[in-house]
Design an enzyme around this catalytic site. Structure first.
Site, PDB file in Angstrom:
ATOM      1  CB  ALA A  84      33.639 -18.500   5.070  1.00 60.00           C
ATOM      2  CB  CYS A 338      29.898  -8.609   7.157  1.00 60.17           C
ATOM      3  SG  CYS A 338      29.993  -9.897   5.915  1.00 60.17           S
TER       4      CYS A 338
HETATM    5  C1  LIG Z   1      31.084 -13.842   3.113  1.00 59.88           C
HETATM    6  C2  LIG Z   1      32.489 -13.929   3.610  1.00 59.88           C
HETATM    7  C3  LIG Z   1      32.795 -14.607   4.796  1.00 59.88           C
HETATM    8  C4  LIG Z   1      31.722 -15.195   5.695  1.00 59.88           C
HETATM    9  O1  LIG Z   1      31.176 -16.344   5.128  1.00 59.88           O
HETATM   10  P1  LIG Z   1      29.834 -16.975   5.742  1.00 59.88           P
HETATM   11  O2  LIG Z   1      29.733 -18.295   5.080  1.00 59.88           O
HETATM   12  O3  LIG Z   1      28.746 -16.031   5.363  1.00 59.88           O
HETATM   13  O4  LIG Z   1      30.025 -17.077   7.211  1.00 59.88           O
HETATM   14  C5  LIG Z   1      34.106 -14.684   5.170  1.00 59.88           C
HETATM   15  N1  LIG Z   1      35.080 -14.144   4.429  1.00 59.88           N
HETATM   16  C6  LIG Z   1      34.833 -13.483   3.288  1.00 59.88           C
HETATM   17  C7  LIG Z   1      35.951 -12.910   2.497  1.00 59.88           C
HETATM   18  C8  LIG Z   1      33.519 -13.356   2.837  1.00 59.88           C
HETATM   19  O5  LIG Z   1      33.278 -12.687   1.717  1.00 59.88           O
END
Ligand SMILES: *Cc1c(COP(=O)(O)O)cnc(C)c1O
Length: 397
Positions: A84, A338
């Site tokens: 994401a 994060c």
């Molecule tokens: C975990 C998360 C992401 C990042 O996703 P990845 O696949 O780990 O890069 C982005 N947005 C939200 C809301 C998330 O919880």
């Protein structure tokens, strides 16, 4: 310390994982679906001259249909990415790049994930105007303020479906309707919503939505961007190369990851209402026990508009980080996972109006598919015990 929950007869297997917003364990059924594509079915989905490639391509297309079905999209609207973070980057930068003639104004909110915030900061440095909408005390944006923010240069609104810290749900259908009325594209980071609450891209008038497999019991490193097709959303690619994914995202497809992502969506979709009822039950049980056992506890964010598996609470006068250190047999998060490398007060909690101190006392409980009642009872007991003893120590000093 006893390994059994003091408040429950059934024992909880330790350590307890209660950080399901950061990532989720792989569902064994997902692993089973992936396994052949990690072993004998190793073909490149772009190899169109032999059965190894055909088999991989067929599996990718089946997964595309499963993922599309989970959000009310059609298969050709799913573009695979590495996760994401990449999907968020592609949506924001790709739209701004493709629409630079039409405008350069983007609207987002201060409580978004870092992948959105930092992409917007990057765009701001490169000449974009960004409106950073505040959120109300319950964590939701004010639709009136959104309405007032549109200009004739607005090209995109990006508002998440569900927050990864507080679980707060944004009114995406209303936001989508406002955007559609004005001919402005609507993107949503729907990572935390996917497979947890009903999400329909048509009802929400979504043009773009970011998804990732590892937040719904699928593998890490595999995500997707939903890109509306009819009429199609113009988007400039960020990664150039072999022209995979209609030229929107070049690179050999992660076939096992994609197969797992599809299976994870199928399972989540089949059990959505039942699972969400179960998780909300566990969450409410945890909340009720904590509220009964402790005073000076604040719930952060709307309880009404919230993901079923989320609880975010501040235990006043107890540093969240200290609490986590004491709870070494429970996996929890004190802020955004994060950014937990640094100990800054969470930007999401500060956006709700919490002081640095109250935000510093917050704990995020992320309940998931594999948590049990015994685990919830164990965690409630441990948190109550530890908060009480930490408060006693600080009262003495
Ligand atoms: C975990 C998360 C992401 C990042 O996703 P990845 O696949 O780990 O890069 C982005 N947005 C939200 C809301 C998330 O919880």
């Amino acid at each position: 310390m006893s390994s059994n929950g003091s408040t429950s007869s059934a024992s909880a297997k330790l350590p307890v994982y209660l950080d399901n917003h950061a990532t989720t364990p792989l569902d064994p059924r997902v692993l089973e679906a992936m396994m052949p594509f990690l072993t004998s079915k190793f073909g490149n989905a772009a190899s169109n001259s032999h059965p190894f490639g055909w088999e991989a391509a067929g599996a990718v297309e089946a997964a595309r249909r499963q993922i599309a079905a989970a959000i009310g999209a059609s298969a050709q609207e799913i573009v695979f990415t590495s996760g994401a973070t990449e999907s968020d980057n592609l949506a924001l930068k790709g739209v701004v790049d493709a629409f630079c003639e039409k405008g350069n104004h983007v609207i987002t909110a201060v409580s978004e994930h870092k992948a959105i915030l930092d992409s917007c900061k990057y765009l701001e440095k490169h000449g974009c105007h960004i409106t950073w909408l505040p959120v109300q005390a319950d964590g939701r944006i004010d639709l009136g303020r959104l309405k007032d923010s549109f200009t004739d240069r607005t090209i995109l609104v990006s508002i998440m479906a569900a927050n990864n810290e507080t679980g707060v749900l944004q009114p995406v259908e209303e936001i989508g309707a406002l955007c559609r009325e004005r001919g402005v594209l609507f993107h949503s980071d729907a990572v935390q919503a996917l497979g947890k609450i009903p999400l329909d891209v048509k009802r929400a008038h979504l043009d773009l939505a970011s998804l990732t497999a590892h937040k719904l019991y699928g593998p890490k490193g595999c995500g997707a961007l939903y890109v509306r097709n009819d009429p199609s959303v113009r988007l400039a690619p960020m990664i150039h190369g072999g022209g995979h994914e209609h030229g929107l995202r070049s690179g050999t497809l992660n076939v096992p990851g994609i197969v797992g992502f599809g299976k994870a969506c199928e399972i989540a979709q089949q059990n959505l209402s039942e699972e969400s009822r179960r998780l909300a039950g566990l969450r409410d049980r945890l909340r009720d026990r904590l509220l009964a056992g402790l005073d000076q506890v604040v719930i952060n964010g709307s309880m009404e508009h919230r993901l079923p598996g989320n609880l975010n609470m501040s235990f006043l006068h107890v540093e969240g980080e200290t609490l986590l250190t004491g709870l070494h047999d429970v996996a929890l998060s004190s802020g955004s996972a994060c950014s937990s490398g640094k100990t800054e007060a969470s930007h999401v909690l500060k956006a709700l109006g919490l002081s640095d101190e109250a935000a510093g006392c917050a704990i995020r409980f992320g309940i998931g598919r594999f948590n049990t009642e015994a685990e919830i009872d164990y965690v409630a007991g441990r948190v109550i015990e530890l908060v009480k003893s930490l408060r006693e120590v600080s009262a003495l000093s």
